[in-house]
Design a protein around this motif. Structure first.
Motif, mmCIF file in Angstrom:
data_model
loop_
_atom_site.group_PDB
_atom_site.id
_atom_site.type_symbol
_atom_site.label_atom_id
_atom_site.label_comp_id
_atom_site.label_asym_id
_atom_site.label_seq_id
_atom_site.Cartn_x
_atom_site.Cartn_y
_atom_site.Cartn_z
ATOM 1 N N GLU A 298 0.832 -1.202 0.000
ATOM 2 C CA GLU A 298 0.000 0.000 0.000
ATOM 3 C C GLU A 298 0.869 1.254 0.000
ATOM 4 N N GLU A 299 2.015 1.172 0.659
ATOM 5 C CA GLU A 299 2.930 2.314 0.754
ATOM 6 C C GLU A 299 3.896 2.390 -0.427
ATOM 7 N N ASN A 300 4.057 1.289 -1.162
ATOM 8 C CA ASN A 300 5.110 1.231 -2.175
ATOM 9 C C ASN A 300 4.630 0.855 -3.573
ATOM 10 N N CYS A 301 3.326 0.829 -3.810
ATOM 11 C CA CYS A 301 2.835 0.319 -5.089
ATOM 12 C C CYS A 301 3.233 1.205 -6.267
ATOM 13 N N ILE A 302 3.510 2.478 -6.043
ATOM 14 C CA ILE A 302 3.913 3.349 -7.154
ATOM 15 C C ILE A 302 5.415 3.612 -7.151
ATOM 16 N N TYR A 303 6.167 2.828 -6.370
ATOM 17 C CA TYR A 303 7.617 2.995 -6.275
ATOM 18 C C TYR A 303 8.284 2.737 -7.629
ATOM 19 N N LYS A 304 8.801 3.799 -8.243
ATOM 20 C CA LYS A 304 9.574 3.736 -9.491
ATOM 21 C C LYS A 304 8.810 3.105 -10.663
ATOM 22 N N ILE A 305 7.490 3.171 -10.649
ATOM 23 C CA ILE A 305 6.735 2.608 -11.779
ATOM 24 C C ILE A 305 6.706 3.601 -12.935
ATOM 25 N N LYS A 306 6.578 3.081 -14.147
ATOM 26 C CA LYS A 306 6.530 3.938 -15.331
ATOM 27 C C LYS A 306 5.936 3.161 -16.498
ATOM 28 N N PRO A 307 5.323 3.866 -17.450
ATOM 29 C CA PRO A 307 4.834 3.187 -18.650
ATOM 30 C C PRO A 307 6.013 2.680 -19.478
ATOM 31 N N TYR A 308 5.822 1.582 -20.177
ATOM 32 C CA TYR A 308 6.849 1.099 -21.092
ATOM 33 C C TYR A 308 6.963 2.028 -22.295
ATOM 34 N N GLU A 309 8.119 2.039 -22.896
ATOM 35 C CA GLU A 309 8.360 2.854 -24.076
ATOM 36 C C GLU A 309 7.338 2.515 -25.163
ATOM 37 N N GLY A 310 6.727 3.547 -25.703
ATOM 38 C CA GLY A 310 5.781 3.373 -26.798
ATOM 39 C C GLY A 310 4.334 3.170 -26.386
ATOM 40 N N GLU B 213 2.101 6.359 -26.828
ATOM 41 C CA GLU B 213 1.828 6.586 -28.242
ATOM 42 C C GLU B 213 0.780 5.604 -28.768
ATOM 43 N N LEU B 214 0.862 4.345 -28.347
ATOM 44 C CA LEU B 214 -0.123 3.355 -28.768
ATOM 45 C C LEU B 214 -1.510 3.708 -28.244
ATOM 46 N N LEU B 215 -1.593 4.084 -26.989
ATOM 47 C CA LEU B 215 -2.890 4.431 -26.417
ATOM 48 C C LEU B 215 -3.510 5.629 -27.131
ATOM 49 N N GLY B 216 -2.684 6.629 -27.433
ATOM 50 C CA GLY B 216 -3.174 7.787 -28.169
ATOM 51 C C GLY B 216 -3.685 7.401 -29.549
ATOM 52 N N PHE B 217 -2.968 6.519 -30.202
ATOM 53 C CA PHE B 217 -3.368 6.015 -31.520
ATOM 54 C C PHE B 217 -4.714 5.305 -31.443
ATOM 55 N N LEU B 218 -4.883 4.450 -30.437
ATOM 56 C CA LEU B 218 -6.136 3.708 -30.281
ATOM 57 C C LEU B 218 -7.301 4.645 -29.991
ATOM 58 N N LYS B 219 -7.073 5.659 -29.160
ATOM 59 C CA LYS B 219 -8.131 6.624 -28.864
ATOM 60 C C LYS B 219 -8.570 7.349 -30.128
ATOM 61 N N GLU B 220 -7.603 7.706 -30.962
ATOM 62 C CA GLU B 220 -7.935 8.386 -32.213
ATOM 63 C C GLU B 220 -8.770 7.500 -33.126
ATOM 64 N N LYS B 221 -8.557 6.187 -33.043
ATOM 65 C CA LYS B 221 -9.293 5.234 -33.860
ATOM 66 C C LYS B 221 -10.657 4.889 -33.262
ATOM 67 N N GLY B 222 -10.951 5.404 -32.075
ATOM 68 C CA GLY B 222 -12.229 5.117 -31.431
ATOM 69 C C GLY B 222 -12.307 3.734 -30.814
ATOM 70 N N ILE B 223 -11.142 3.146 -30.514
ATOM 71 C CA ILE B 223 -11.085 1.813 -29.921
ATOM 72 C C ILE B 223 -11.303 1.904 -28.408
ATOM 73 N N ASP C 227 7.374 -6.986 -30.076
ATOM 74 C CA ASP C 227 8.477 -6.572 -29.211
ATOM 75 C C ASP C 227 8.499 -5.067 -28.964
ATOM 76 N N HIS C 228 7.484 -4.367 -29.501
ATOM 77 C CA HIS C 228 7.324 -2.925 -29.253
ATOM 78 C C HIS C 228 5.864 -2.577 -29.524
ATOM 79 N N PRO C 229 5.286 -1.669 -28.733
ATOM 80 C CA PRO C 229 3.865 -1.345 -28.920
ATOM 81 C C PRO C 229 3.490 -0.916 -30.328
ATOM 82 N N GLU C 230 4.378 -0.241 -31.019
ATOM 83 C CA GLU C 230 4.030 0.234 -32.372
ATOM 84 C C GLU C 230 3.805 -0.909 -33.362
ATOM 85 N N LYS C 231 4.291 -2.104 -33.025
ATOM 86 C CA LYS C 231 4.232 -3.220 -33.962
ATOM 87 C C LYS C 231 2.821 -3.779 -34.148
#
Length: 217
Positions: free
Chosen positions: A80-92, A95-105, A207-211
């Motif tokens: 509960e105290e450490n769940c966001i410790y050094k977390i981050k989105p993976y590269e790409g 950009e993939l999420l933005g692409f999907l939103k634009e497509k209405g997915i 091996d990468h979100p853009e793929k």
């Protein structure tokens, strides 16, 4: 045509391995055990925190799980105290999420992480309008690999399972997508290697979100 993308969280959308390894190591230290390195943590996660604690105890030498019940409580408090410790989105991923939103997915998150912790992680790393639905442990659906959560999400989005892509990085995720009747996307940047993922014969391995973008073009 795909109308919905359902993503696992840890190891797929978010790089959370430092958080998980740090938290389980602190929990094991409470009982006098040494740390659990990231390589082993990657193998222990994927089936919910109870299995993580169980596997970590056995790895640490508590083969009879004599500390199991107490360790669950200790881990929950620590995480509960450490769940966001050094977390981050993976590269790409952004950009993939933005692409999907634009497509209405439609975009959903299906995780075995506690619902509250999952929402905290997502709120830390993403703007609130990225995801249409987040489903975690504690809201009344069976944990993965049971397909109930994935099927509930598809129903909520008013799409057929065959119109969904299910993204994940572990054997648990591959089983979830397959059991739900969804095309599975195995991602190789997460917690398990390509060889393990290939045994489930996913529809796509990337091996990468853009793929994966080409399937929406």
């Amino acid at each position: 045509m795909y109308k919905c993308c359902i993503f696992d969280m840890d190891g797929t959308i978010l790089d959370t391995i430092e958080s998980l390894s740090h938290s389980i190591s602190l929990a094991m230290a409470h009982f006098g055990y040494g740390p659990v390195d990231e390589a082993h943590t990657k193998q222990f996660v994927g089936d919910g925190y109870k299995k993580l604690v169980e596997r970590a105890l056995v790895y640490s030498g508590d083969e009879t799980l004599s500390h199991y019940e107490e360790a669950l409580l200790v881990y929950e408090e620590i995480f509960e105290e450490n769940c966001i410790y050094k977390i981050k989105p993976y590269e790409g991923i952004l950009e993939l999420l933005g692409f999907l939103k634009e497509k209405g997915i439609k975009i959903g998150i299906l995780t075995n992480k506690n619902q509250e912790r999952a929402e905290e992680c997502m709120d830390t790393c993403f703007e609130s309008d990225y995801f249409d639905l987040i489903i975690g442990d504690g809201i009344g659906v069976f944990l993965k690999p049971n397909p109930e959560g994935a099927l509930f999400m598809a129903e909520t989005f008013h799409v057929l399972p065959s119109e969904c892509l299910y993204f994940g990085d572990t054997n648990t995720d591959m089983q979830t997508g397959i059991h739900a009747g969804m095309d599975t996307v195995a991602v190789t940047w997460g917690f398990r290697d390509r060889k393990e993922l290939e045994t489930f014969q996913p529809k796509y391995i990337i091996d990468h979100p853009e793929k994966i973008k080409y399937v929406f073009e």
